[in-house]
Design a protein around this motif. Structure first.
Motif, mmCIF file in Angstrom:
data_model
loop_
_atom_site.group_PDB
_atom_site.id
_atom_site.type_symbol
_atom_site.label_atom_id
_atom_site.label_comp_id
_atom_site.label_asym_id
_atom_site.label_seq_id
_atom_site.Cartn_x
_atom_site.Cartn_y
_atom_site.Cartn_z
ATOM 1 N N ASN A 92 -1.415 16.002 -23.033
ATOM 2 C CA ASN A 92 -1.598 15.012 -24.084
ATOM 3 C C ASN A 92 -0.409 14.058 -24.134
ATOM 4 O O ASN A 92 0.716 14.433 -23.821
ATOM 5 N N GLU A 100 0.107 9.181 -29.264
ATOM 6 C CA GLU A 100 -0.990 8.239 -28.997
ATOM 7 C C GLU A 100 -2.302 9.006 -28.959
ATOM 8 O O GLU A 100 -2.319 10.224 -28.882
ATOM 9 N N SER A 101 -3.396 8.288 -28.963
ATOM 10 C CA SER A 101 -4.717 8.892 -28.937
ATOM 11 C C SER A 101 -4.998 9.538 -27.581
ATOM 12 O O SER A 101 -4.935 8.868 -26.554
ATOM 13 N N LYS A 110 -7.707 10.174 -26.433
ATOM 14 C CA LYS A 110 -8.964 9.645 -25.916
ATOM 15 C C LYS A 110 -8.708 8.548 -24.874
ATOM 16 O O LYS A 110 -9.501 8.371 -23.956
ATOM 17 N N HIS A 111 -7.605 7.828 -25.007
ATOM 18 C CA HIS A 111 -7.308 6.698 -24.119
ATOM 19 C C HIS A 111 -5.955 6.805 -23.422
ATOM 20 O O HIS A 111 -5.597 5.924 -22.651
ATOM 21 N N TRP A 112 -5.199 7.857 -23.716
ATOM 22 C CA TRP A 112 -3.851 8.010 -23.169
ATOM 23 C C TRP A 112 -3.677 9.416 -22.609
ATOM 24 O O TRP A 112 -4.292 10.368 -23.089
#
Length: 131
Positions: A74, A78-79, A81-83
């Motif tokens: 992770n 940041e998210s 979902k996009h990072w």
């Protein structure tokens, strides 16, 4: 890859790259170095703790990358979902470079497309002719 080599690599991706320390006001963000293209982040990490580099990534690739590489997890703050977050100490240099270039290209393409229609849609100013 060490911090200086990574910094040099990011700057080598194009003449349109800026690096900044934008979070100086915040105790937890004082040493966060951010790389921008078209005014938007594509890579960042904490200079005081070079253990995770956060990179933009296509959502459909994230789960596969995490499954294939132990060095990918992770992102920092940041998210997910996009990072993605990548551990530079354990990541192969070629993978780190490929994912960094990918992040740069995602952001550059997105904001080049977003800027283009606005300039194309502008009406040309024509002065009124006296009657």
């Amino acid at each position: 890859m060490n911090i200086e080599d990574y910094r040099e690599y990011c700057l080598s991706l194009g003449n349109d790259i800026e690096e900044k320390l934008p979070f100086q006001k915040f105790k937890s963000g004082e040493g966060v170095l951010v790389f921008y293209v078209s005014g938007h982040m594509f890579s960042f990490f904490d200079c005081n703790d070079f253990s995770v580099i956060s990179l933009k990534c296509q959502p459909e690739r994230i789960d596969d990358l995490k499954a294939q590489h132990d060095c990918i997890g992770n992102p920092y703050n940041e998210s997910p979902k996009h990072w993605i977050g990548i551990h530079p100490a354990t990541a192969p240099d070629d993978l780190l470079k490929e994912l960094t270039r990918n992040s740069y290209e995602i952001v550059k393409a997105k904001y080049r497309k977003a800027a283009k229609p606005q300039s194309e849609n502008k009406k040309k100013w024509v002065p009124l002719q006296p009657e």
